[in-house]
Each structure stands twice: as structure tokens, then as C-alpha cells.
Design a protein around this motif. Structure first.
Motif, PDB file in Angstrom:
ATOM      1  N   TYR A  82       0.844  -1.205   0.000  1.00 44.29           N
ATOM      2  CA  TYR A  82       0.000   0.000   0.000  1.00 44.29           C
ATOM      3  C   TYR A  82       0.871   1.245   0.000  1.00 44.29           C
ATOM      4  N   HIS A  83       0.336   2.316  -0.592  1.00 44.47           N
ATOM      5  CA  HIS A  83       0.967   3.635  -0.463  1.00 44.47           C
ATOM      6  C   HIS A  83      -0.058   4.562   0.203  1.00 44.47           C
ATOM      7  N   TYR A  84      -0.627   5.520  -0.545  1.00 43.20           N
ATOM      8  CA  TYR A  84      -1.648   6.381   0.061  1.00 43.20           C
ATOM      9  C   TYR A  84      -2.903   5.568   0.337  1.00 43.20           C
ATOM     10  N   PHE A 141       2.940  -1.217   4.183  1.00 42.85           N
ATOM     11  CA  PHE A 141       2.626   0.180   3.830  1.00 42.85           C
ATOM     12  C   PHE A 141       3.934   0.934   3.653  1.00 42.85           C
ATOM     13  N   ASP A 142       4.114   1.547   2.485  1.00 43.14           N
ATOM     14  CA  ASP A 142       5.363   2.236   2.177  1.00 43.14           C
ATOM     15  C   ASP A 142       5.231   3.748   2.371  1.00 43.14           C
ATOM     16  N   ASP A 143       6.277   4.381   2.794  1.00 43.89           N
ATOM     17  CA  ASP A 143       6.493   5.845   2.746  1.00 43.89           C
ATOM     18  C   ASP A 143       6.034   6.660   3.952  1.00 43.89           C
ATOM     19  N   GLY A 144       5.323   6.066   4.921  1.00 40.44           N
ATOM     20  CA  GLY A 144       5.010   6.806   6.145  1.00 40.44           C
ATOM     21  C   GLY A 144       3.977   7.917   6.009  1.00 40.44           C
ATOM     22  N   LEU A 148      12.460  -0.370   7.791  1.00 39.07           N
ATOM     23  CA  LEU A 148      13.272   0.633   7.092  1.00 39.07           C
ATOM     24  C   LEU A 148      12.851   0.839   5.637  1.00 39.07           C
ATOM     25  N   HIS A 149      12.929   2.099   5.206  1.00 35.90           N
ATOM     26  CA  HIS A 149      12.665   2.418   3.792  1.00 35.90           C
ATOM     27  C   HIS A 149      13.664   3.498   3.365  1.00 35.90           C
ATOM     28  N   GLY A 150      14.919   3.351   3.832  1.00 29.71           N
ATOM     29  CA  GLY A 150      15.964   4.339   3.561  1.00 29.71           C
ATOM     30  C   GLY A 150      15.767   5.609   4.364  1.00 29.71           C
ATOM     31  N   ASP A 171      16.502   8.960   2.680  1.00 31.39           N
ATOM     32  CA  ASP A 171      16.090   9.980   1.722  1.00 31.39           C
ATOM     33  C   ASP A 171      15.217   9.420   0.600  1.00 31.39           C
ATOM     34  N   HIS A 172      14.834   8.148   0.709  1.00 29.29           N
ATOM     35  CA  HIS A 172      14.040   7.495  -0.319  1.00 29.29           C
ATOM     36  C   HIS A 172      14.740   7.538  -1.678  1.00 29.29           C
ATOM     37  N   TYR A 173      16.038   7.227  -1.679  1.00 30.80           N
ATOM     38  CA  TYR A 173      16.810   7.168  -2.918  1.00 30.80           C
ATOM     39  C   TYR A 173      16.648   5.826  -3.623  1.00 30.80           C
TER      40      TYR A 173
END
Ligand SMILES: [Zn+2]
Length: 321
Positions: free
Chosen positions: A13-15, A73-76, A224-226, A228-230
Motif C-alpha cells: 500500500y501507499h496512500y 505500507f510504504d512511505d510513512g 526501514l525504507h531508507g 532519503d528514499h533514494y
């Protein structure tokens, strides 16, 4: 379990938001009503497992149930907290949340989100024009890179989510141009199309440290998802190590340094990334390769996932995996 391989579907999932009533209804996300229906579907057809269960299975300590499914869920995004989290609790499901360190440490807008909001606000034809003009304008000044035609031929390649125009804009601004120039062009386009400041969006987009604490206290898993999201697979070894080390430090209170889980931004990694995270205590890694995971067969640091749109009520794609 005698080395038996076990199938696991991992949904990404994202948004997760009330899209209809949001300021940017064009943003690609799973609407709150579909999210709830999807959880109903899972409760009737799958066994939603916890990350701890998957870690135990990966280590060969315990088997997974039949029809095992993991929610990631990605990106917080804050809508994961306000929308998804209460629904997960209602169903007794655990979600695993992968949060770039920068989002809650500095409240600065990630490039990935700048680009999402530009795409949600602009006509794609004029956006491609804008990007091409800027590539031409800046070429040879402080930066050097191939001709616009070469860049187009190499990177404008459609994938299962986006057409080639959108992929071109995304790749150029996510990873292809030098970082300083990418940031500058993204900011110019953000200002031209989105209509609010980057600071304002950053404040309304991401979870805070307090909210992450609350989810953790309620049994959600944090990974963890990095920082800086590089695209980690495209960084120099030094930059890659710095980014992951920074993320580990900032997420320290939420993770077990001996047994943490990595989720590669954009699904980008290489052998160097794999050996570094292993050395740092990662026990599992999530990619964006689209497949069912086979625990006991797949490399635990490279587990594939399906998208939430691969499941009802959106589609039945999951049944092909
Ligand atoms: Zn991401």
C-alpha cells in the motif's frame, strides 16, 4: 517444517485515503471504502500474518498458516495512521509500515512525493514538454548528460502501473539527472503546478514520530525504507551506506537492530546493498517484483510483493500468483 516451502502473498500500500474528498483526487491511492472492503475480503479468504510470524518462518523456526498474507505500507503517509491503522485494529490485523527517516526527522518533502503531486496537478503532455525544455536548458551549464532524445529512448518505457510519458517524468526526476538539478527542476514544477508550498505539503503528508510510536504500541510493525528514499541501487557504495546508516539511527527506537526488515525504495538494490544490510542486521528485504513469495525458497532479502490493486474489490489478479 522440514524445508517445505510456504507460499506468502504480500500486499503493498501507499496512500490510503478518502480520495473523493481530498484536495488532490488524482493522486494514486487506495480509497478508504475500497481499503475497508479489501480487509473484509482478507478476513474471509486469507490468514493475515504478522511480520514476527514471517521472520520466524524465514528462519525455519515455525511454519506459516495456509493462505498467509502480509500487509505492508510504504512511505510513512499520515493517512496510513488516520485511515488504515484504525481499520486494521478493527479487523485485528497487523500492518508493517516502512518509513523513510527524513519524513519525520526533518519534515521535508521527499522527491517521490513532489513528483506524485506534480503529476496529480498537471496535464501530462505539458509536463513532458516542461521537463524536456528544462533538460535542454541546463545541459552543458553545470551538468552534463545525454541528449533529450537519447534520454527519452532509454527511459520512456511503460510498466504495469504507468504509461511511458509518466515513467519518463518520474525516472528523470527521481534518479537520472544529477541530484542537485533534479531537486531544482522538481521544485520549479511543483511551484508552477501544485499551488501550495513544499513545506505545507510536507507537514500534512507524513506521520510524526509520536504517531509512529502509537502504532508501534498497538502492535504494528515498523521497518526501514531508507533515509532519503533514494534509488539505492543507483547510489555510490558510500552514499548508499550513509543513507541506510542514517535511517537505522533515526528509526532506532522502533526497530530491533539484530533483526530488522528492509523495504527498498522503488524496489532498487544491488549486491552491495544486500551485503551491507545483512552485515547491519537485516533479516528480510521487500522488493517490488510482482510475484507470490515462497518462504524457504526465495532469498529472504529479496521477497516479491503484489500491489493492493491486485486484490478485490479492485481486481482478481492475485489469483494468478
Ligand atoms: Zn517508497
Amino acid at each position: 517444517m522440514g524445508g517445505k516451502q510456504q507460499k506468502l502473498l504480500i500486499s503493498m500500500y501507499h496512500y490510503t485515503r478518502d480520495l473523493k474528498h481530498s484536495r488532490y483526487p488524482q493522486i494514486r491511492g487506495l480509497d478508504i471504502n475500497l481499503f475497508r472492503k479489501q480487509m473484509e475480503f482478507f478476513s474471509e479468504n486469507f490468514n493475515v500474518v504478522t511480520m514476527e510470524q514471517v521472520i520466524a518462518a524465514v528462519k525455519g523456526k515455525k511454519s506459516l498458516p495456509e493462505k498467509a498474507l502480509l500487509l505492508t505500507f510504504d512511505d510513512g503517509y499520515v493517512d496510513n495512521y488516520t485511515v488504515a491503522f484504525p481499520i486494521l485494529e478493527e479487523f485485528g490485523f497487523q500492518g508493517s509500515f516502512f518509513i523513510p527517516g527524513k519524513t519525520f526527522a526533518t519534515h521535508q518533502l521527499l522527491d517521490v512525493n513532489k513528483i506524485h503531486y506534480i503529476l496529480a496537478s498537471a496535464q501530462i503532455e505539458s509536463l513532458v514538454q516542461d521537463v524536456k525544455e528544462r533538460i535542454d536548458y541546463y545541459r552543458g551549464k553545470e551538468f552534463d548528460y545525454p541528449t533529450t532524445e537519447e534520454l527519452w529512448n532509454q527511459y520512456a518505457v511503460a510498466n504495469r502501473y504507468d504509461g511511458k510519458d509518466i515513467i519518463f517524468v518520474k525516472r528523470i526526476l527521481q534518479t537520472i539527472l544529477p541530484e542537485k538539478l533534479r531537486n531544482q527542476i522538481s521544485s520549479e514544477l511543483f511551484e508552477k503546478y501544485v499551488g501550495i508550498t513544499e513545506e505545507q505539503l510536507a507537514y500534512e503528508l507524513y506521520m510524526t514520530r509520536e504517531q509512529i510510536r502509537t502504532m508501534k504500541k498497538h502492535g504494528m510493525f515498523i521497518g526501514l525504507h531508507g533515509y532519503d528514499h533514494y534509488w539505492l541501487g543507483n547510489l555510490s557504495s558510500n552514499q548508499m551506506r550513509k543513507d541506510i546508516t542514517r535511517a537505522l539511527e533515526i528509526l532506532d527506537e522502533f526497530i530491533d537492530r539484530e533483526e530488522w526488515v528492509m523495504n527498498y525504495p522503488y524496489g532498487s538494490y544491488n549486491d552491495d546493498v544486500l551485503s551491507f544490510i545483512k552485515e547491519q542486521g537485516a533479516c528480510m528485504g521487500l522488493t517490488t517484483r510482482v510475484k507470490a513469495a515462497e518462504i524457504g525458497l526465495d532469498d529472504a532479502l529479496q521477497l516479491p510483493r503484489l500491489d493492493c490493486n491486485d486484490f478485490p474489490p479492485v481486481t482478481e489478479n492475485y489469483s494468478n500468483f
